[in-house]
Motif scaffolding. Structure first.
Motif, PDB file in Angstrom:
ATOM      1  N   PRO A   1     -33.019 -27.147 -18.154  1.00 13.70           N
ATOM      2  CA  PRO A   1     -31.158 -27.731 -18.304  1.00 13.70           C
ATOM      3  C   PRO A   1     -31.127 -27.254 -16.342  1.00 13.70           C
ATOM      4  N   ARG A   2     -30.748 -27.346 -15.669  1.00 19.72           N
ATOM      5  CA  ARG A   2     -30.687 -26.893 -14.001  1.00 19.72           C
ATOM      6  C   ARG A   2     -30.310 -25.707 -14.244  1.00 19.72           C
ATOM      7  N   PHE A   3     -28.829 -25.310 -14.369  1.00 16.25           N
ATOM      8  CA  PHE A   3     -27.930 -24.243 -14.627  1.00 16.25           C
ATOM      9  C   PHE A   3     -28.815 -23.075 -15.694  1.00 16.25           C
ATOM     10  N   THR A   4     -28.910 -22.847 -15.726  1.00 16.44           N
ATOM     11  CA  THR A   4     -30.089 -21.855 -16.751  1.00 16.44           C
ATOM     12  C   THR A   4     -29.129 -19.888 -16.561  1.00 16.44           C
ATOM     13  N   ASP A   5     -28.123 -19.928 -16.575  1.00 19.79           N
ATOM     14  CA  ASP A   5     -28.041 -18.648 -16.639  1.00 19.79           C
ATOM     15  C   ASP A   5     -27.755 -18.077 -15.280  1.00 19.79           C
ATOM     16  N   GLU A   6     -27.057 -19.483 -14.542  1.00 20.44           N
ATOM     17  CA  GLU A   6     -26.061 -19.282 -13.607  1.00 20.44           C
ATOM     18  C   GLU A   6     -24.896 -19.368 -13.646  1.00 20.44           C
ATOM     19  N   THR A   7     -24.159 -18.803 -12.606  1.00 20.24           N
ATOM     20  CA  THR A   7     -22.721 -18.073 -12.937  1.00 20.24           C
ATOM     21  C   THR A   7     -22.123 -19.437 -12.311  1.00 20.24           C
ATOM     22  N   VAL A   8     -20.793 -20.495 -13.113  1.00 22.26           N
ATOM     23  CA  VAL A   8     -20.763 -21.057 -11.785  1.00 22.26           C
ATOM     24  C   VAL A   8     -18.791 -20.763 -12.150  1.00 22.26           C
ATOM     25  N   ILE A   9     -18.121 -20.915 -10.683  1.00 22.61           N
ATOM     26  CA  ILE A   9     -16.890 -20.702 -11.004  1.00 22.61           C
ATOM     27  C   ILE A   9     -16.019 -22.373 -10.944  1.00 22.61           C
ATOM     28  N   ILE A  10     -15.120 -22.381 -11.568  1.00 18.04           N
ATOM     29  CA  ILE A  10     -14.794 -24.410 -10.752  1.00 18.04           C
ATOM     30  C   ILE A  10     -13.130 -23.656 -11.055  1.00 18.04           C
ATOM     31  N   THR A  11     -12.889 -24.172  -9.935  1.00 14.38           N
ATOM     32  CA  THR A  11     -11.176 -24.131  -9.529  1.00 14.38           C
ATOM     33  C   THR A  11     -10.618 -25.251 -10.287  1.00 14.38           C
ATOM     34  N   GLY A  12      -8.882 -26.012 -10.719  1.00 19.65           N
ATOM     35  CA  GLY A  12      -8.931 -26.486 -10.953  1.00 19.65           C
ATOM     36  C   GLY A  12      -8.950 -27.322 -12.418  1.00 19.65           C
ATOM     37  N   ALA A  13      -9.277 -26.114 -13.756  1.00 14.11           N
ATOM     38  CA  ALA A  13     -10.238 -26.660 -14.382  1.00 14.11           C
ATOM     39  C   ALA A  13      -9.393 -26.732 -15.667  1.00 14.11           C
TER      40      ALA A  13
ATOM     41  N   GLY B   1     -12.514 -31.255 -13.209  1.00 17.38           N
ATOM     42  CA  GLY B   1     -12.429 -30.014 -13.669  1.00 17.38           C
ATOM     43  C   GLY B   1     -12.886 -29.899 -14.877  1.00 17.38           C
ATOM     44  N   THR B   2     -12.360 -30.415 -16.201  1.00 19.42           N
ATOM     45  CA  THR B   2     -12.869 -30.172 -17.280  1.00 19.42           C
ATOM     46  C   THR B   2     -14.451 -30.970 -17.809  1.00 19.42           C
ATOM     47  N   SER B   3     -14.247 -32.030 -17.694  1.00 20.17           N
ATOM     48  CA  SER B   3     -15.205 -32.673 -17.179  1.00 20.17           C
ATOM     49  C   SER B   3     -16.351 -31.784 -16.529  1.00 20.17           C
ATOM     50  N   MET B   4     -15.901 -31.665 -15.704  1.00 18.07           N
ATOM     51  CA  MET B   4     -17.469 -30.569 -14.527  1.00 18.07           C
ATOM     52  C   MET B   4     -17.470 -29.427 -15.178  1.00 18.07           C
ATOM     53  N   ALA B   5     -16.338 -28.821 -16.425  1.00 17.26           N
ATOM     54  CA  ALA B   5     -17.170 -27.277 -17.144  1.00 17.26           C
ATOM     55  C   ALA B   5     -18.194 -27.726 -17.831  1.00 17.26           C
ATOM     56  N   ARG B   6     -17.764 -29.054 -18.855  1.00 18.85           N
ATOM     57  CA  ARG B   6     -18.569 -29.306 -20.364  1.00 18.85           C
ATOM     58  C   ARG B   6     -19.939 -29.895 -19.705  1.00 18.85           C
ATOM     59  N   ARG B   7     -20.156 -30.361 -18.762  1.00 16.35           N
ATOM     60  CA  ARG B   7     -20.946 -30.740 -17.722  1.00 16.35           C
ATOM     61  C   ARG B   7     -21.942 -29.839 -17.646  1.00 16.35           C
ATOM     62  N   PHE B   8     -21.613 -28.486 -17.077  1.00 13.96           N
ATOM     63  CA  PHE B   8     -22.264 -27.922 -16.219  1.00 13.96           C
ATOM     64  C   PHE B   8     -22.756 -26.828 -17.619  1.00 13.96           C
ATOM     65  N   ALA B   9     -21.935 -26.509 -18.138  1.00 18.70           N
ATOM     66  CA  ALA B   9     -22.339 -25.522 -19.464  1.00 18.70           C
ATOM     67  C   ALA B   9     -23.120 -26.440 -20.496  1.00 18.70           C
ATOM     68  N   ALA B  10     -23.211 -28.013 -20.440  1.00 13.85           N
ATOM     69  CA  ALA B  10     -24.769 -28.133 -21.339  1.00 13.85           C
ATOM     70  C   ALA B  10     -25.769 -28.160 -20.618  1.00 13.85           C
ATOM     71  N   GLU B  11     -25.735 -28.190 -18.678  1.00 12.59           N
ATOM     72  CA  GLU B  11     -26.692 -28.312 -18.454  1.00 12.59           C
ATOM     73  C   GLU B  11     -27.431 -26.283 -18.100  1.00 12.59           C
ATOM     74  N   GLY B  12     -26.569 -25.186 -18.889  1.00 12.04           N
ATOM     75  CA  GLY B  12     -26.716 -24.273 -18.824  1.00 12.04           C
ATOM     76  C   GLY B  12     -26.122 -22.945 -18.473  1.00 12.04           C
ATOM     77  N   ALA B  13     -25.425 -23.276 -17.913  1.00 12.19           N
ATOM     78  CA  ALA B  13     -24.476 -22.864 -17.162  1.00 12.19           C
ATOM     79  C   ALA B  13     -23.701 -21.583 -17.974  1.00 12.19           C
ATOM     80  N   ARG B  14     -22.951 -20.393 -17.462  1.00  7.43           N
ATOM     81  CA  ARG B  14     -22.303 -19.567 -18.255  1.00  7.43           C
ATOM     82  C   ARG B  14     -20.515 -20.075 -17.002  1.00  7.43           C
ATOM     83  N   VAL B  15     -19.724 -20.856 -17.715  1.00  8.82           N
ATOM     84  CA  VAL B  15     -18.568 -21.151 -16.938  1.00  8.82           C
ATOM     85  C   VAL B  15     -17.490 -20.040 -16.674  1.00  8.82           C
ATOM     86  N   VAL B  16     -17.064 -19.717 -15.416  1.00 12.05           N
ATOM     87  CA  VAL B  16     -15.818 -19.093 -15.621  1.00 12.05           C
ATOM     88  C   VAL B  16     -14.900 -20.219 -15.101  1.00 12.05           C
TER      89      VAL B  16
END
Length: 252
Positions: free
Chosen positions: A2-14, A19-34
């Motif tokens: 995954p491209r974002f394993t253990d990385e912290t991502v903030i998404i505004t307008g989630a 915003g919802t789509s991006m949150a799901r996609r980042f999470a699927a790529e290993g990110a921890r999403v705020v």
């Protein structure tokens, strides 16, 4: 991997569709999403879906205090911020003569000031991890002239300039800043709330349809990732060919 394993991502307008789509996609790529939204109930289902690798930040993007609190939430939950996606947006239909001053300021405050405050808020956190990626969700209205969307278009031209300035200022610190310019996405922002009609038509553009939110999310993830590691101050356009101009009607 995954491209974002253990990385912290903030998404505004989630709370919105993109915003919802991006949150799901980042999470699927290993990110921890705020997940940034004005009210928790707006994103309660999304938070439940993403589970322990998601956290909520109450975020009015026009508030410095909310931004400081959002970054603190991210760091406390997951560590320094790796990626910020400035996605929160406000659109009000109106020409230069018809839009009110109050409406104009409301749009500028959300779209441009909110992006400015977001960049300022996350940079100290990104410095602590010696780099990061900021993606500003812009629009074709930030490249062309969106008649009838005077406030929105002006705000997006401002975001375009801010993106380039921040990229030049922050590049030596390994912080990349890029803009994604979608065309008309299938979200409520595409429609005039008073009439229910599309703000801008798509029938005469080369790809005569609205964009799916996941198509734009895929481009955002690319811009945020190391795959775009040599891109900063760049403009990633996905507009169905809208900026190319209308396709001529075939002559019989």
């Amino acid at each position: 991997m995954p491209r974002f394993t253990d990385e912290t991502v903030i998404i505004t307008g989630a709370a919105g569709a993109l915003g919802t789509s991006m949150a799901r996609r980042f999470a699927a790529e290993g990110a921890r999403v705020v997940v940034g939204a004005r009210r928790r109930e707006q994103v309660a289902d999304l938070l439940a879906e993403l589970g322990p690798d998601a956290a909520f930040a109450r975020l009015d993007v026009t508030s410095e205090q909310d931004w400081d609190a959002a970054v603190a939430t991210a760091e406390a939950a997951f560590g320094p911020v790796s990626v910020l996606v400035n996605n929160a947006a406000r659109a009000i239909v109106g020409t230069t003569l018809s839009v009110t001053l109050e409406e104009f300021r409301e749009v500028i405050d959300t779209n441009l000031v909110g992006t400015f405050l977001g960049i300022r808020a996350v940079v100290p956190s990104m410095r602590r991890r010696r780099g990061g990626s900021i993606v500003n969700i812009n629009s074709t209205a930030g490249i062309g002239a969106a008649a009838g969307l005077a406030a929105y278009g002006t705000s997006k031209w401002g975001v375009r300039g801010l993106t380039r300035i921040a990229a030049k200022e922050l590049g030596r610190e390994n912080i990349r800043v890029n803009g994604v310019h979608p065309g008309i996405i299938e979200t409520p922002l595409a429609y005039d709330p008073a009439t229910g009609e599309l703000n801008v038509g798509v029938a005469d553009q080369p790809l005569p349809r609205l964009a799916d939110v996941d198509e734009i999310s895929n481009l955002v993830l690319f811009a945020a990732s190391d795959e775009a590691g040599y891109a900063t101050g760049s403009e990633f356009v996905a507009d169905g060919g809208y900026l190319l101009g209308p396709v001529p009607t075939p002559t019989p």
